[in-house]
Scaffold this motif. Structure first.
Motif, PDB file in Angstrom:
ATOM      1  N   ARG A 242       0.821  -1.214   0.000  1.00 46.50           N
ATOM      2  CA  ARG A 242       0.000   0.000   0.000  1.00 46.50           C
ATOM      3  C   ARG A 242       0.856   1.265   0.000  1.00 46.50           C
ATOM      4  O   ARG A 242       0.365   2.346  -0.306  1.00 46.50           O
ATOM      5  CB  ARG A 242      -0.948   0.016   1.195  1.00 46.50           C
ATOM      6  CG  ARG A 242      -0.283   0.199   2.556  1.00 46.50           C
ATOM      7  CD  ARG A 242      -1.329   0.457   3.652  1.00 46.50           C
ATOM      8  NE  ARG A 242      -2.045   1.689   3.412  1.00 46.50           N
ATOM      9  CZ  ARG A 242      -3.180   2.007   4.030  1.00 46.50           C
ATOM     10  NH1 ARG A 242      -3.706   1.175   4.908  1.00 46.50           N
ATOM     11  NH2 ARG A 242      -3.782   3.155   3.780  1.00 46.50           N
TER      12      ARG A 242
ATOM     13  N   SER B 214       4.100   3.889  -4.739  1.00 45.91           N
ATOM     14  CA  SER B 214       3.544   4.986  -5.533  1.00 45.91           C
ATOM     15  C   SER B 214       3.281   4.492  -6.956  1.00 45.91           C
ATOM     16  O   SER B 214       3.613   3.343  -7.297  1.00 45.91           O
ATOM     17  CB  SER B 214       4.504   6.173  -5.561  1.00 45.91           C
ATOM     18  OG  SER B 214       5.702   5.819  -6.229  1.00 45.91           O
ATOM     19  N   VAL B 215       2.717   5.349  -7.769  1.00 47.16           N
ATOM     20  CA  VAL B 215       2.453   4.979  -9.165  1.00 47.16           C
ATOM     21  C   VAL B 215       3.759   4.669  -9.885  1.00 47.16           C
ATOM     22  O   VAL B 215       3.824   3.770 -10.738  1.00 47.16           O
ATOM     23  CB  VAL B 215       1.687   6.114  -9.887  1.00 47.16           C
ATOM     24  CG1 VAL B 215       1.499   5.774 -11.357  1.00 47.16           C
ATOM     25  CG2 VAL B 215       0.346   6.358  -9.222  1.00 47.16           C
TER      26      VAL B 215
ATOM     27  N   GLN C 163       5.465   0.933  -8.501  1.00 42.53           N
ATOM     28  CA  GLN C 163       4.616  -0.236  -8.256  1.00 42.53           C
ATOM     29  C   GLN C 163       5.417  -1.524  -8.447  1.00 42.53           C
ATOM     30  O   GLN C 163       6.171  -1.655  -9.411  1.00 42.53           O
ATOM     31  CB  GLN C 163       3.410  -0.227  -9.190  1.00 42.53           C
ATOM     32  CG  GLN C 163       2.352   0.783  -8.820  1.00 42.53           C
ATOM     33  CD  GLN C 163       1.128   0.685  -9.713  1.00 42.53           C
ATOM     34  OE1 GLN C 163       1.166   0.059 -10.766  1.00 42.53           O
ATOM     35  NE2 GLN C 163       0.037   1.316  -9.311  1.00 42.53           N
TER      36      GLN C 163
ATOM     37  N   TYR D 263     -10.627   0.421  -4.221  1.00 39.98           N
ATOM     38  CA  TYR D 263      -9.948   1.612  -3.705  1.00 39.98           C
ATOM     39  C   TYR D 263      -9.344   2.451  -4.823  1.00 39.98           C
ATOM     40  O   TYR D 263      -8.902   1.931  -5.846  1.00 39.98           O
ATOM     41  CB  TYR D 263      -8.852   1.201  -2.719  1.00 39.98           C
ATOM     42  CG  TYR D 263      -9.396   0.560  -1.462  1.00 39.98           C
ATOM     43  CD1 TYR D 263      -9.920   1.325  -0.436  1.00 39.98           C
ATOM     44  CD2 TYR D 263      -9.394  -0.832  -1.316  1.00 39.98           C
ATOM     45  CE1 TYR D 263     -10.428   0.743   0.713  1.00 39.98           C
ATOM     46  CE2 TYR D 263      -9.900  -1.426  -0.174  1.00 39.98           C
ATOM     47  CZ  TYR D 263     -10.417  -0.635   0.844  1.00 39.98           C
ATOM     48  OH  TYR D 263     -10.919  -1.218   1.975  1.00 39.98           O
ATOM     49  N   LYS D 264      -9.281   3.749  -4.568  1.00 42.39           N
ATOM     50  CA  LYS D 264      -8.643   4.663  -5.508  1.00 42.39           C
ATOM     51  C   LYS D 264      -7.126   4.632  -5.376  1.00 42.39           C
ATOM     52  O   LYS D 264      -6.412   4.924  -6.334  1.00 42.39           O
ATOM     53  CB  LYS D 264      -9.129   6.095  -5.252  1.00 42.39           C
ATOM     54  CG  LYS D 264     -10.562   6.377  -5.658  1.00 42.39           C
ATOM     55  CD  LYS D 264     -10.884   7.840  -5.429  1.00 42.39           C
ATOM     56  CE  LYS D 264     -12.305   8.162  -5.871  1.00 42.39           C
ATOM     57  NZ  LYS D 264     -12.639   9.592  -5.649  1.00 42.39           N
ATOM     58  N   ASN D 265      -6.632   4.351  -4.172  1.00 38.67           N
ATOM     59  CA  ASN D 265      -5.200   4.471  -3.903  1.00 38.67           C
ATOM     60  C   ASN D 265      -4.767   3.419  -2.884  1.00 38.67           C
ATOM     61  O   ASN D 265      -5.561   2.613  -2.428  1.00 38.67           O
ATOM     62  CB  ASN D 265      -4.891   5.882  -3.367  1.00 38.67           C
ATOM     63  CG  ASN D 265      -5.706   6.203  -2.115  1.00 38.67           C
ATOM     64  OD1 ASN D 265      -6.540   5.411  -1.673  1.00 38.67           O
ATOM     65  ND2 ASN D 265      -5.463   7.365  -1.542  1.00 38.67           N
ATOM     66  N   THR D 266      -3.535   3.435  -2.537  1.00 39.03           N
ATOM     67  CA  THR D 266      -2.877   2.630  -1.500  1.00 39.03           C
ATOM     68  C   THR D 266      -3.318   1.169  -1.482  1.00 39.03           C
ATOM     69  O   THR D 266      -2.628   0.324  -2.017  1.00 39.03           O
ATOM     70  CB  THR D 266      -3.074   3.266  -0.105  1.00 39.03           C
ATOM     71  OG1 THR D 266      -4.444   3.295   0.238  1.00 39.03           O
ATOM     72  CG2 THR D 266      -2.538   4.681  -0.072  1.00 39.03           C
TER      73      THR D 266
ATOM     74  N   SER E  15      -5.324  -0.351  -3.155  1.00 42.22           N
ATOM     75  CA  SER E  15      -5.579  -0.918  -4.487  1.00 42.22           C
ATOM     76  C   SER E  15      -4.324  -1.566  -5.068  1.00 42.22           C
ATOM     77  O   SER E  15      -4.414  -2.335  -6.028  1.00 42.22           O
ATOM     78  CB  SER E  15      -6.079   0.167  -5.444  1.00 42.22           C
ATOM     79  OG  SER E  15      -5.066   1.124  -5.694  1.00 42.22           O
ATOM     80  N   ASN E  16      -3.155  -1.270  -4.491  1.00 41.87           N
ATOM     81  CA  ASN E  16      -1.903  -1.833  -5.004  1.00 41.87           C
ATOM     82  C   ASN E  16      -1.860  -3.340  -4.785  1.00 41.87           C
ATOM     83  O   ASN E  16      -2.188  -3.835  -3.706  1.00 41.87           O
ATOM     84  CB  ASN E  16      -0.704  -1.184  -4.313  1.00 41.87           C
ATOM     85  CG  ASN E  16      -0.560   0.289  -4.651  1.00 41.87           C
ATOM     86  OD1 ASN E  16      -1.080   0.754  -5.661  1.00 41.87           O
ATOM     87  ND2 ASN E  16       0.124   1.026  -3.796  1.00 41.87           N
TER      88      ASN E  16
END
Length: 452
Positions: free
Chosen positions: A76, A79-80, A83, A188-191, A193-194
């Protein structure tokens, strides 16, 4: 070999054969006590150093010691741009460090008869060492090199690519892992979602510089907890002060997860359809999360008996191969239903499973259901902490998040405090909440999210 075989049969031939006609009622006076008393049982001890490092230990007088370093450095925190770095970092635990070469690390751990491993979750990276109690100083030196003195030589990092691909291939062959990964990506939009696995476009492209940067941002004392089993708290504290104070600081801040809901579908030719439908659940450690855990037992999980049918499970009564899904994190959670069905009946299976949760939300659940579910939840919790691995994971998670430890008695009391109203409220939250759906298989008869 004849002698060995005859000795194996000795106990069968001579067991309790003496004095068949007389009762053995007289006391045996030839035994003399050694005078050595058993050590008093210890409780988990937790302390926090000025640099932010949390130390937790349980002296269980085992001849084996286990030490785990828990770091807030799960997937999480990627970052983009980087990844997959956490996946590569987990595999890099056996590479050359500033203190020891990869060869010396492998031979040194084996020479001690010890074990050194790394595990990754969405929130934490965990490095665990197990050894004989007398070798604790030596194995901790290797553990510290792996966690705070990484070197990441380019050619060694490049060699990890084949292992990254092998991990991804194993995950692809397990539909359950695949649908759970897709669920988080959609939810999830972020974190959160990884993925736990390196994405396709980053395979072979995670650089040593990205690994170094990730370690510098997240492997700091303020984001670490050291957990020891079979070790004195004073000894673990002293060793941690000596070895783990190299990189002090709070590190990168936590980015809050943002739940959004959504849908992801993976079409293939598998005859079975794996489908997950969830809403946002409870945050780990809270009353709501405990209520969802009890609701999960009411709806049903995998059978506890081999080849069992789970006759007390609401979902098993309505759908075959169905269970409740529950995942709690430090700032969010997911709760819903997981169905496995043939492609031609997937639509009915998913709808019936959701309807079972709806019936609980309408208040049809009985006090007997609540009592049975709370017993199952308590038993599952106690069983999860029965092994050294499970106990260390529980202590580590609590120490890392709260710098404290809640004993099992407190956890059981929290489960007992859940009422019928708590469970009904949790079920209503699922039914009323924004849904997320992930499905994989031959989806010809699998409904879309807006059709449910």
């Amino acid at each position: 070999m004849r002698g060995i075989r005859s000795l194996n049969n000795l106990s069968k031939r001579c067991y309790a054969a003496a004095r068949p006609s007389e009762a053995l009622t007289e006391s045996y006076t030839g035994y003399q006590s050694s005078g050595v008393s058993l050590p008093a049982p210890q409780n988990v001890q937790v302390s926090k150093l000025p640099n932010g490092l949390v130390i937790a230990s349980l002296e269980n007088y085992s001849p084996l010691s286990s030490v785990g370093v828990f770091v807030k450095a799960g997937s999480r925190y990627e970052s983009v741009e980087n990844q997959g770095v956490a996946h590569v970092l987990r595999l890099a635990a056996s590479l050359t460090t500033k203190g020891v070469s990869a060869f010396k690390l492998c031979r040194g751990v084996e020479a001690l008869g010890a074990n050194l491993s790394a595990a990754l979750s969405r929130e934490t990276m965990v490095y665990t060492a197990r050894c004989f109690r007398d070798d604790l100083d030596n194995i901790l030196e290797y553990l510290v090199n792996v966690t705070t003195a990484q070197e990441f030589r380019p050619w060694e990092v490049c060699d990890l690519t084949s292992r990254v691909i092998a991990d991804k291939d194993r995950a692809k062959r397990a539909p359950q892992l695949g649908v759970i990964e897709k669920l988080h990506e959609a939810a999830y939009k972020n974190t959160l979602s990884n993925s736990l696995y390196c994405p396709e476009h980053m395979v072979g492209k995670v650089s040593p510089q990205q690994l170094h940067s990730f370690v510098e941002d997240h492997f700091t004392t303020g984001r670490m907890a050291v957990v020891g089993l079979g070790v004195k708290h004073s000894d673990l504290t002293e060793l941690s002060k000596r070895f783990l104070s190299v990189r002090s600081g709070a590190g990168a801040p936590l980015v809050q997860a943002t739940y959004r809901g959504g849908e992801l579908r993976v079409q293939n030719q598998d005859s079975q359809v794996h489908a997950l439908v969830v809403s946002e659940g409870g945050v780990a450690g809270g009353t709501e999360a405990t209520a969802f855990a009890v609701l999960q037992k009411i709806l049903g999980v995998e059978p506890h008996v081999k080849r069992g049918t789970g006759i007390t499970s609401k979902l098993s009564q309505g759908v075959t191969k169905a269970s409740a899904f529950n995942a709690s994190y430090s700032d969010s959670g997911l709760f819903g239903v997981y169905t496995i069905s043939q492609a031609n009946v997937a639509r009915d299976a998913i709808r019936v499973a959701i309807a079972q949760v709806g019936s609980v939300a309408e208040g049809t659940v009985t006090e007997d259901d609540i009592t049975r579910a709370k017993i199952q939840a308590k038993v599952d919790y106690l069983l999860s902490t029965e092994s050294s691995d499970g106990l260390m994971a529980e202590i580590g998670a609590q120490a890392l998040e709260t710098a404290a430890y809640r004993p099992p008695e407190a956890v059981l009391q929290a489960i007992d405090a859940i009422t019928r109203e708590h469970v009904v409220k949790a079920a209503r939250k699922f039914m009323d909440g924004k849904k997320t759906m992930a499905a994989c298989g031959h989806l010809i008869n699998t409904p879309f999210l807006d059709e449910l």
